[in-house]
Design a protein around this motif. Structure first.
Motif, PDB file in Angstrom:
ATOM      1  N   ALA A 215       0.825  -1.205   0.000  1.00  0.00           N
ATOM      2  CA  ALA A 215       0.000   0.000   0.000  1.00  0.00           C
ATOM      3  C   ALA A 215       0.867   1.267   0.000  1.00  0.00           C
ATOM      4  CB  ALA A 215      -0.925  -0.005   1.211  1.00  0.00           C
ATOM      5  N   ALA A 216       1.967   1.256   0.752  1.00  0.00           N
ATOM      6  CA  ALA A 216       2.828   2.442   0.810  1.00  0.00           C
ATOM      7  C   ALA A 216       3.438   2.756  -0.554  1.00  0.00           C
ATOM      8  CB  ALA A 216       3.927   2.243   1.848  1.00  0.00           C
ATOM      9  N   ASP A 217       3.817   1.705  -1.309  1.00  0.00           N
ATOM     10  CA  ASP A 217       4.401   1.918  -2.634  1.00  0.00           C
ATOM     11  C   ASP A 217       3.330   2.350  -3.636  1.00  0.00           C
ATOM     12  OD1 ASP A 217       6.932   1.153  -1.718  1.00  0.00           O
ATOM     13  OD2 ASP A 217       6.473  -0.966  -2.031  1.00  0.00           O
ATOM     14  N   ALA A 218       2.130   1.774  -3.518  1.00  0.00           N
ATOM     15  CA  ALA A 218       1.031   2.185  -4.390  1.00  0.00           C
ATOM     16  C   ALA A 218       0.638   3.630  -4.121  1.00  0.00           C
ATOM     17  CB  ALA A 218      -0.172   1.261  -4.195  1.00  0.00           C
ATOM     18  N   ALA A 219       0.738   4.057  -2.856  1.00  0.00           N
ATOM     19  CA  ALA A 219       0.402   5.439  -2.497  1.00  0.00           C
ATOM     20  C   ALA A 219       1.351   6.426  -3.174  1.00  0.00           C
ATOM     21  CB  ALA A 219       0.443   5.613  -0.982  1.00  0.00           C
ATOM     22  N   VAL A 220       2.612   6.043  -3.331  1.00  0.00           N
ATOM     23  CA  VAL A 220       3.575   6.916  -4.017  1.00  0.00           C
ATOM     24  C   VAL A 220       3.135   7.145  -5.461  1.00  0.00           C
ATOM     25  CG1 VAL A 220       5.954   7.107  -4.829  1.00  0.00           C
ATOM     26  CG2 VAL A 220       5.487   6.232  -2.534  1.00  0.00           C
ATOM     27  N   ILE A 221       2.681   6.080  -6.129  1.00  0.00           N
ATOM     28  CA  ILE A 221       2.218   6.207  -7.516  1.00  0.00           C
ATOM     29  C   ILE A 221       0.977   7.091  -7.577  1.00  0.00           C
ATOM     30  CG2 ILE A 221       1.260   4.930  -9.470  1.00  0.00           C
ATOM     31  CD1 ILE A 221       2.993   2.555  -8.632  1.00  0.00           C
ATOM     32  N   LEU A 222       0.028   6.847  -6.681  1.00  0.00           N
ATOM     33  CA  LEU A 222      -1.223   7.612  -6.687  1.00  0.00           C
ATOM     34  C   LEU A 222      -0.966   9.093  -6.449  1.00  0.00           C
ATOM     35  CD1 LEU A 222      -4.319   7.132  -6.898  1.00  0.00           C
ATOM     36  CD2 LEU A 222      -4.366   7.112  -4.401  1.00  0.00           C
ATOM     37  N   ARG A 223      -0.029   9.397  -5.570  1.00  0.00           N
ATOM     38  CA  ARG A 223       0.263  10.787  -5.219  1.00  0.00           C
ATOM     39  C   ARG A 223       0.852  11.558  -6.404  1.00  0.00           C
ATOM     40  NH1 ARG A 223       2.949   9.769  -0.762  1.00  0.00           N
ATOM     41  NH2 ARG A 223       5.002   9.785  -1.740  1.00  0.00           N
ATOM     42  N   GLU A 224       1.560  10.864  -7.294  1.00  0.00           N
ATOM     43  CA  GLU A 224       2.222  11.532  -8.416  1.00  0.00           C
ATOM     44  C   GLU A 224       1.291  11.781  -9.603  1.00  0.00           C
ATOM     45  OE1 GLU A 224       5.291  12.756  -8.221  1.00  0.00           O
ATOM     46  OE2 GLU A 224       5.326  12.011  -6.166  1.00  0.00           O
TER      47      GLU A 224
END
Length: 431
Positions: free
Chosen positions: A182-191
């Motif tokens: 989830a933390a890595d997916a959040a990085v993608i979503l934030r960008e």
């Protein structure tokens, strides 16, 4: 009977589904998987269950306790009662995969899918590992035998072939996020730009979106929640950890906060309302109200089974708390805790009451963030009990929540700035 590790989906169709207490829920109508762009086996997301009222709902695999040849049993936890709606890059195995024409990569022979096997991986996820196919033949008297091959041994199982849709935009992002923490997916979503971010959020299932929202900054959390309609926003809050949901709600205007709480199921909103009574910079505001709680007559084996739950974070799994009934927080009189390391050293048939650490200090709900930080440093803990003046266990604070509040507000976006004071010094200094 040990839990099944490989299940053929055709056997699941029509099986009765029972709740944690043995109550009849409905019947299995389909299995939903997430397709991938890299031809790897798709991950099983959950079941489509037709309720007794004939409404189809989605049940995540994390809520499936056992899959047997005669029935499906659900584990404890909440399930959304919203009508099932299929999303991009999702496939219903029974309704959309069985009967699909494919080609064997080894012989280039044409075949048709007759069944598919779900298999549990070491990470406790389920994937469609094998596919049963029958080669097409011109023979009239006898049909070709069924072959069971790997997903990657077949052509014609790509998202475009199976769904008839081109994969682009949000679908590409979802495929990129598939399998990520989830933390890595959040990085993608934030960008992503705002429009695409909203499109991706709309396409995600509630549990996945809730996990990712918990890894975003407060501003990003509020932005996505504001985009959602209030009914779905309430569903997302229900799927979040109560302490994370309370932190997010505390940042919203009182009117919106109360409307969303009112739309949540009462059993889901009750712990969140309790947490909102405390300052976010106190032990009460930091704690989760759902630690592992046992009564003193529970066995060591029961305690170990509880800490093995995949729903627990490593910090929450580091100890169990023992209290008089009721076990739901706020509990009856708190008696002490048992560290998981101690559980591993004790005979499984012994009672947890015999392994209690009754001397370890407890946090009070009004303890400041600085006090909580000193407490963790003094006792070398990753999890600690929060107990009120009447000796009721209210919840537990974990070290990840402490770090989250000690780090700068924008740490998820930019990381630590070189000129920023060290987190521990800043947290204690402000205490």
């Amino acid at each position: 009977m040990p839990p099944s590790t490989r299940v053929f989906v055709a056997q699941l169709a029509g099986l009765p589904v029972f709740g944690p207490g043995g109550e009849s829920i409905g019947k299995v109508r389909d299995i939903v998987v997430a397709l991938r762009l890299d031809r790897k086996p798709p991950r099983v997301l959950g079941l489509v269950v037709e309720l007794l009222t004939r409404r189809p709902i989605f049940v995540p695999m994390l809520r499936v306790g056992s899959l047997e040849s005669h029935a499906v049993a659900l584990s404890s936890g909440s399930v959304s009662m919203r009508r099932f709606e299929q999303r991009p890059l999702e496939l219903r195995l029974i309704g959309q995969l069985l009967g699909v024409p494919v080609q064997l990569t080894t012989t280039a022979s044409a075949a048709v899918v007759v069944d598919a096997a779900m298999e549990r991986t070491r990470s406790r996820d389920w994937v469609v590992s094998r596919v049963a196919v029958r080669e097409k033949t011109r023979r009239i008297v006898r049909r070709a035998p069924i072959q069971v091959v790997g997903w990657q041994d077949l052509r014609g199982l790509g998202p475009a072939e199976l769904t008839g849709q081109a994969i682009r935009g949000s679908q590409q992002v979802l495929a990129q996020m598939d399998g990520l923490r989830a933390a890595d997916a959040a990085v993608i979503l934030r960008e992503l730009d705002a429009a695409l971010r909203y499109e991706v959020a709309d396409a995600m299932d509630d549990d996945r979106l809730a996990d990712i929202i918990q890894e975003l900054s407060e501003d990003d959390q509020k932005e996505i929640l504001a985009h959602l309609d209030e009914a779905r926003a309430a569903d997302i809050l229900e799927a979040m950890e109560p302490d994370d949901a309370a932190d997010l709600l505390s940042e919203l205007p009182a009117g919106i906060q109360e409307r969303l709480l009112g739309l949540m199921e009462p059993e889901e909103s009750a712990p969140v309302r309790r947490l909102l009574q405390y300052s976010s910079e106190s032990a009460g505001g930091l704690m989760t109200p759902e630690p592992v709680v046992l009564t003193p007559d529970a066995t060591i084996a029961e305690a170990l089974a509880r800490v093995r739950s995949p729903d627990l974070t490593p910090a929450l799994a580091s100890m169990v708390f023992v209290a008089r009934p009721p076990q739901a927080t706020p509990t009856g009189r708190y008696l002490g805790c048992v560290h998981t390391q101690r559980l591993l050293r004790e005979p499984p048939f012994e009672l947890v009451a015999g392994a209690l650490d009754a001397e370890m200090s407890r946090l009070r709900p009004d303890a400041s963030l600085a006090d909580v930080t000193r407490f963790f440093a003094s006792y070398n803990l990753v999890c600690a009990p929060v107990v009120d003046d009447e000796e009721h266990l209210l919840g537990a604070v974990t070290v990840d929540d402490v770090l989250d509040h000690l780090l700068p507000d924008n740490w998820r976006d930019d990381g630590l700035d070189e000129d920023e004071p060290a987190p521990a010094a800043r947290g204690v200094g402000n205490g």
